[in-house]
Scaffold this active site. Structure first.
Site: not given
Length: 462
Positions: A39, A41-42, A182, A266, A439
């Site tokens: 519906k 944007k891809l 997060v 969330g 390294h």
């Protein structure tokens, strides 16, 4: 093209985010006739309102910090300010380039792409734009949206979601971030780099509470050094408008005021009013319930991504979508091991992990069967050069495999690839210790940590 009387797609996908488009691309690659319905944007949330634009903001913040700190490296730099239109131009340019590339991929695979709001109309069909698309199988991949709390209305001005935060035309002078997961810590980190006075409010005991407790404590220590404030262990009570901002009151009566309040508690599944329950699909609190092969209780319907109660990560959506496409094409498939999925929080410093926490390992194997080792980045030359601090923590079943890798420090997200192999291939510390790491690199820290766990530490103490 909609179905005519003789056309039935092998797979009709409702939702063009990470899970949906991954299933479409893989399905078409395997010879399935695929219709993909979206519906908006891809690319969905990840590309347009999540992973990609937030990381662009964080990188802009990193550049700002480097400008401030140039003198520490003997380079005379100053920060004149943050040009938000310029930041948005950079961010949107990244998104636009990836979006065009994805559109080209879908077109090249000859996937029937439909723009419009689809609705499941039967166990084998989706209606969109007044047309019906029939499929031998339906994949639900409608994703998620930012959640709020009862009585907390997101107005898009003073009380905002992550969607709004990505479009702010200014750097707020002060911000309260409700939620220390997060999303919350990433925005707190970016805003602090831009010069915002930030306070995080988290009801649980630690920031990034899903991570190993040691990682949470290291991040909290780093945030204190950066001047990011946080209040832990007390839940939100209410928010009120002030003359020029928002006031947040916690359950213990403590109050905080700021110009904006970011609600980052969330994301919830997008499933209401889409015909799922009417088609007989089992649901729980808006999530679609699936088995380990992403099958719902309806034989012709599968579901993936944020719509199902698994890890809400774009790469999980990719894996689940690919799994469904391969299963439908008749290939042998293996369920996703969610503990084996790498997890990265892209704040400064980064938090990265794969496998299980020390607490979970003790719960599963017994406290006497678990060994944990911490390797400080202070012993890593490249980390010293970059002036980043942190640790790599390994969790091992005694005399057995490494079952958890937990890392905190700048650029640790780039080290999680090897950590993923170590966990998923059930590597023994001695096996990793035999590998020669370049390294000086931060990747070398992973090798050194395993050398120490194997009983032969090099640049670390016994």
């Amino acid at each position: 093209m909609a179905n005519d009387a003789s056309t039935v797609f092998d797979l009709v996908i409702l939702g063009g985010g990470s899970g949906g488009y991954a299933a479409a691309l893989r399905g078409a690659q395997l010879g399935l006739d695929v219709a993909l319905i979206e519906k908006d944007k891809l690319g969905g949330t990840c590309l347009h309102r999540g992973c990609i634009p937030t990381k662009a903001l964080l990188h802009a913040g990193e550049i700002a910090d480097q400008a401030r700190e140039g003198a520490e490296f003997g380079v005379k730099t100053t920060l004149e300010g943050i040009d938000m239109p310029g930041v948005h131009k950079y961010k949107d340019g990244v998104v636009s380039g990836l979006y065009k590339g994805l559109q080209g991929l879908v077109a090249s695979r000859k996937i029937t792409y439909v723009t419009g709001e689809g609705r499941l109309s039967s166990p084998t069909s989706v209606d969109v734009n007044g047309e019906r698309y029939e499929g031998r199988h339906i994949l639900l991949a409608t994703g998620s949206v930012p959640k709020s709390l009862p009585g907390l209305e997101i107005d898009g001005d003073r009380i905002i979601s992550s969607d709004h935060a990505l479009q702010l035309d200014r750097v707020p002078k002060s911000a309260i971030v409700l939620g220390g997961g997060v999303i919350g810590v990433e925005f707190a980190s970016a805003w602090k780099s831009f010069g915002t006075d930030v306070t995080i409010v988290e009801g649980l005991k630690h920031l990034v509470p899903a991570e190993d407790e040691n990682s949470s404590k290291l991040l909290e220590r780093a945030f204190r050094k950066r001047g990011i404030k946080f209040n832990l262990g007390t839940f939100f009570e209410k928010a009120e408008y002030t003359a020029d901002g928002v006031k947040v009151t916690l359950a213990d009566g403590k109050e905080f005021e700021a110009e904006v309040l970011l609600v980052a508690i969330g994301r919830g599944p997008v499933s209401q009013g889409l015909g799922y329950e009417e088609a007989g699909v089992n649901m729980d609190r808006g999530f679609v319930l699936v088995d380990e092969y992403m099958r719902t209780n309806v034989p012709t319907i599968s579901a993936v991504g944020d719509l199902v109660p698994t890890l809400q990560l774009a790469h999980v959506g990719f894996a689940e979508g690919i799994l469904v496409a391969e299963r439908l094409a008749g290939l042998q498939t293996v369920p996703v091991d969610y503990d084996g999925v790498p997890r990265v929080t892209y704040c400064h410093p980064e938090v990265a992990s794969v496998g299980i926490t020390e607490a979970k390992a003790k719960e599963l194997y017994g406290a006497d069967k678990v060994v944990a080792l911490k390797y400080s980045l202070a012993g890593n030359g490249k980390s010293k050069i970059l002036k980043t601090a942190g640790e790599i923590k390994l969790v091992q079943v005694r005399d057995g495999a490494v079952v958890g890798v937990h890392m905190v420090g700048d650029r640790m997200g780039e080290q999680v690839g090897e950590a993923q192999l170590i966990y998923n291939w059930e590597a023994l510390p001695a096996e990793v210790a035999q590998l020669v790491h370049a390294h000086p690199t931060q990747n070398e820290a992973l090798g050194e940590a395993h050398m120490a766990l194997a009983g032969k530490p090099l640049h670390s103490h016994d």
